[in-house]
Design a protein around this motif. Structure first.
Motif, mmCIF file in Angstrom:
data_model
loop_
_atom_site.group_PDB
_atom_site.id
_atom_site.type_symbol
_atom_site.label_atom_id
_atom_site.label_comp_id
_atom_site.label_asym_id
_atom_site.label_seq_id
_atom_site.Cartn_x
_atom_site.Cartn_y
_atom_site.Cartn_z
ATOM 1 N N GLU A 133 -14.707 -14.719 -4.065
ATOM 2 C CA GLU A 133 -15.366 -13.446 -3.812
ATOM 3 C C GLU A 133 -14.563 -12.314 -4.439
ATOM 4 O OE1 GLU A 133 -17.800 -13.044 0.137
ATOM 5 O OE2 GLU A 133 -15.880 -13.935 0.605
ATOM 6 N N GLU A 134 -15.284 -11.267 -4.807
ATOM 7 C CA GLU A 134 -14.662 -10.102 -5.435
ATOM 8 C C GLU A 134 -13.716 -9.400 -4.447
ATOM 9 O OE1 GLU A 134 -14.016 -8.671 -8.718
ATOM 10 O OE2 GLU A 134 -16.018 -9.506 -8.864
ATOM 11 N N HIS A 135 -14.120 -9.345 -3.185
ATOM 12 C CA HIS A 135 -13.293 -8.733 -2.137
ATOM 13 C C HIS A 135 -13.122 -9.750 -1.012
ATOM 14 C CE1 HIS A 135 -14.387 -4.238 -3.139
ATOM 15 N NE2 HIS A 135 -13.914 -4.890 -4.177
ATOM 16 N N GLU A 136 -11.898 -10.131 -0.711
ATOM 17 C CA GLU A 136 -11.624 -11.061 0.389
ATOM 18 C C GLU A 136 -10.198 -10.802 0.871
ATOM 19 O OE1 GLU A 136 -12.438 -14.791 -1.822
ATOM 20 O OE2 GLU A 136 -10.295 -15.116 -1.972
ATOM 21 N N ASP A 137 -9.738 -11.552 1.848
ATOM 22 C CA ASP A 137 -8.355 -11.408 2.324
ATOM 23 C C ASP A 137 -7.387 -11.738 1.187
ATOM 24 O OD1 ASP A 137 -8.877 -10.717 4.985
ATOM 25 O OD2 ASP A 137 -9.178 -12.816 5.538
ATOM 26 N N PRO A 138 -6.202 -11.172 1.128
ATOM 27 C CA PRO A 138 -5.661 -10.163 2.047
ATOM 28 C C PRO A 138 -5.941 -8.743 1.531
ATOM 29 C CG PRO A 138 -3.907 -10.921 0.602
ATOM 30 C CD PRO A 138 -5.168 -11.632 0.165
ATOM 31 N N TYR A 139 -6.196 -7.822 2.450
ATOM 32 C CA TYR A 139 -6.429 -6.430 2.075
ATOM 33 C C TYR A 139 -5.103 -5.672 2.053
ATOM 34 C CZ TYR A 139 -11.295 -7.579 2.258
ATOM 35 O OH TYR A 139 -12.505 -8.164 1.980
ATOM 36 N N GLY A 176 -5.690 -2.038 -2.391
ATOM 37 C CA GLY A 176 -6.270 -3.229 -3.018
ATOM 38 C C GLY A 176 -6.927 -4.182 -2.036
ATOM 39 N N HIS A 177 -7.448 -5.251 -2.631
ATOM 40 C CA HIS A 177 -8.175 -6.282 -1.887
ATOM 41 C C HIS A 177 -7.835 -7.638 -2.475
ATOM 42 C CE1 HIS A 177 -10.773 -6.603 -5.452
ATOM 43 N NE2 HIS A 177 -10.726 -5.284 -5.488
ATOM 44 N N ASP A 206 0.838 -1.206 0.000
ATOM 45 C CA ASP A 206 0.000 0.000 0.000
ATOM 46 C C ASP A 206 0.870 1.252 0.000
ATOM 47 O OD1 ASP A 206 -2.833 1.252 0.590
ATOM 48 O OD2 ASP A 206 -1.469 2.156 2.046
ATOM 49 N N SER A 207 1.887 1.272 0.865
ATOM 50 C CA SER A 207 2.682 2.515 0.923
ATOM 51 C C SER A 207 3.532 2.709 -0.317
ATOM 52 C CB SER A 207 3.508 2.649 2.205
ATOM 53 O OG SER A 207 3.936 1.444 2.662
ATOM 54 N N ALA A 246 -3.527 -13.636 -3.923
ATOM 55 C CA ALA A 246 -4.016 -12.961 -5.136
ATOM 56 C C ALA A 246 -4.794 -11.734 -4.697
ATOM 57 C CB ALA A 246 -4.906 -13.893 -5.941
ATOM 58 N N PHE A 247 -4.514 -10.579 -5.327
ATOM 59 C CA PHE A 247 -5.089 -9.322 -4.826
ATOM 60 C C PHE A 247 -5.026 -8.274 -5.923
ATOM 61 C CE2 PHE A 247 -0.734 -10.103 -3.742
ATOM 62 C CZ PHE A 247 -0.078 -9.019 -4.277
ATOM 63 N N SER A 248 -5.818 -7.214 -5.740
ATOM 64 C CA SER A 248 -5.775 -6.113 -6.702
ATOM 65 C C SER A 248 -4.743 -5.081 -6.257
ATOM 66 C CB SER A 248 -7.147 -5.447 -6.815
ATOM 67 O OG SER A 248 -7.463 -4.741 -5.634
#
Ligand code: ZN
Ligand code: ZN
Ligand code: ZN
Length: 369
Positions: free
Chosen positions: A307-313, A301-302, A280-281, A327-329
């Motif tokens: 699910e469209e949004h799940e761990d890890p955030y 990201g998420h 994130d930073s 796997a994440f955005s």
């Protein structure tokens, strides 16, 4: 055993270990993605209770309305089936299977109707949400899941290529028309369903979750398109921002240059062992340095999967270290209220060989009509 059943029985073994580690005696799964992840069966969101009871120390049992039981693929290596008839009380059946186990975890998305009834039936039990057990496990995708996400992302990329290549006309159409066009293309490219197709034009591009409306898109505007669907169970999610009709406003081009650099830096930072908050930073640094810090108003990201949004955030405060299979955005955005905004989003998988972006359509600022 089929590959899918072997994967699910491996998951069940990991779930039981996580339950033991966390002192959970029984897991109660109803609505939400935990149930299909573990059993291959997705419960209908109905007033009749479906619940998989997973005691830490005994065989799991799927409590299911009798009329829906034929849809359940019985794999008795993983669970027994307990169909219930209309005159029976499914809450009492679940309580009977739980027995005197008292530390319980229930689906985050279970209906309050059932949770409250279960609590009345088992007054001595303590309760927590199932994601405490399943979240960290579901976040780590196995090879088949990574390939499913890659397939979904490639289908979304073909729609992004249509957008960037000008095959989706923008000028003169309403945001809603463009959103519907994108949705049709997601399905044509193999998605089972469209989960969302955000189209924010002009000043609406500065509203990250803008609901596409009647506004007609004109020349000389930023247009944020953020879309995704479900493809064979797994989700896609990508965002591209374009400019319409001619040379971009220099202020927008500068904003976009900063965003593109920030997004690339964040993807590059997403190596195994790096904390989610550091990813994130890595996005936030260049955006703050350019003076847009206050205009980046959401997390980077998420996680994504069933699910469209799940761990890890990917958010400040999440010290979770990336593992292979996470796997994440990565989707930083800069939003100048009343003027314009931009977001660039790719799905990325953490791997020993380095971050693997699943979305590879162009990131360059593209002008379309
Ligand atoms: Zn979003
Ligand atoms: Zn998105
Ligand atoms: Zn997203």
């Amino acid at each position: 055993m089929s590959g899918a059943v072997a994967a699910r029985s491996g998951r069940l073994a990991r779930v039981r270990k996580a339950m033991a580690d966390r002192g959970v005696d029984a897991l109660l799964l109803s609505l939400g993605a935990d149930l299909p992840w573990l059993s291959g069966y997705e419960a209908m969101p109905l007033e009749r209770l479906t619940m998989l009871v997973v005691p830490v120390d005994a065989q799991a049992t799927m409590v299911v309305p009798r009329l829906e039981a034929p849809r359940v693929e019985l794999d008795d290596a993983i669970f027994d089936l307990r169909p219930w008839a209309e005159h029976e009380d499914p809450v009492a059946i679940v309580a009977g299977l739980v027995g005197d186990r008292s530390s319980l975890a229930v689906s985050d998305r279970a209906w309050a109707t059932f949770v409250l009834a279960l609590q009345r039936c088992m007054p001595a039990a303590s309760w927590r949400v199932s994601s405490e057990v399943t979240g960290p496990l579901r976040a780590v995708k196995d090879a088949a899941e990574v390939e499913a996400l890659a397939t979904a992302s490639a289908a979304a990329d073909r729609v992004a290529a249509d957008l960037l290549g000008g095959a989706i006309p923008l000028i003169g159409r309403s945001e809603r028309e463009v959103s519907e066009d994108i949705g049709r293309r997601l399905v044509a490219q193999g998605h089972d369903r469209v989960n969302f197709a955000i189209v924010g034009s002009g000043p609406n591009s500065a509203s990250p979750h803008h609901e596409p409306g009647a506004r007609r898109i004109g020349p000389g505007e930023a247009v944020v398109c953020d879309f995704g669907g479900t493809y064979a169970g797994y989700c896609s999610d990508t965002t591209r921002t374009v400019w319409t009709g001619g040379d971009p406003d220099p202020a927008f081009a500068e904003l976009y240059r900063v965003l593109q650099e920030a997004q690339a830096a964040s993807v590059a930072a997403a190596t195994v062992g790096t904390a989610c908050e550091a990813v994130d930073s890595a996005a936030r640094g260049p955006i703050e340095a350019a003076g847009y810090g206050d205009a980046f108003i959401h997390r980077t990201g998420h996680g994504i999967g069933l699910e469209e949004h799940e761990d890890p955030y990917i958010v400040a405060g999440n010290a979770t270290a990336l593992q292979p299979g996470h796997a994440f955005s990565v989707e930083p955005g800069i939003y100048l209220a009343g003027r314009f905004g931009a977001r660039i989003e790719d799905i990325v998988v953490a791997a020993e060989a380095g971050p693997r972006p699943l979305n590879v359509s162009s990131h360059d600022l593209t002008v379309v009509d």
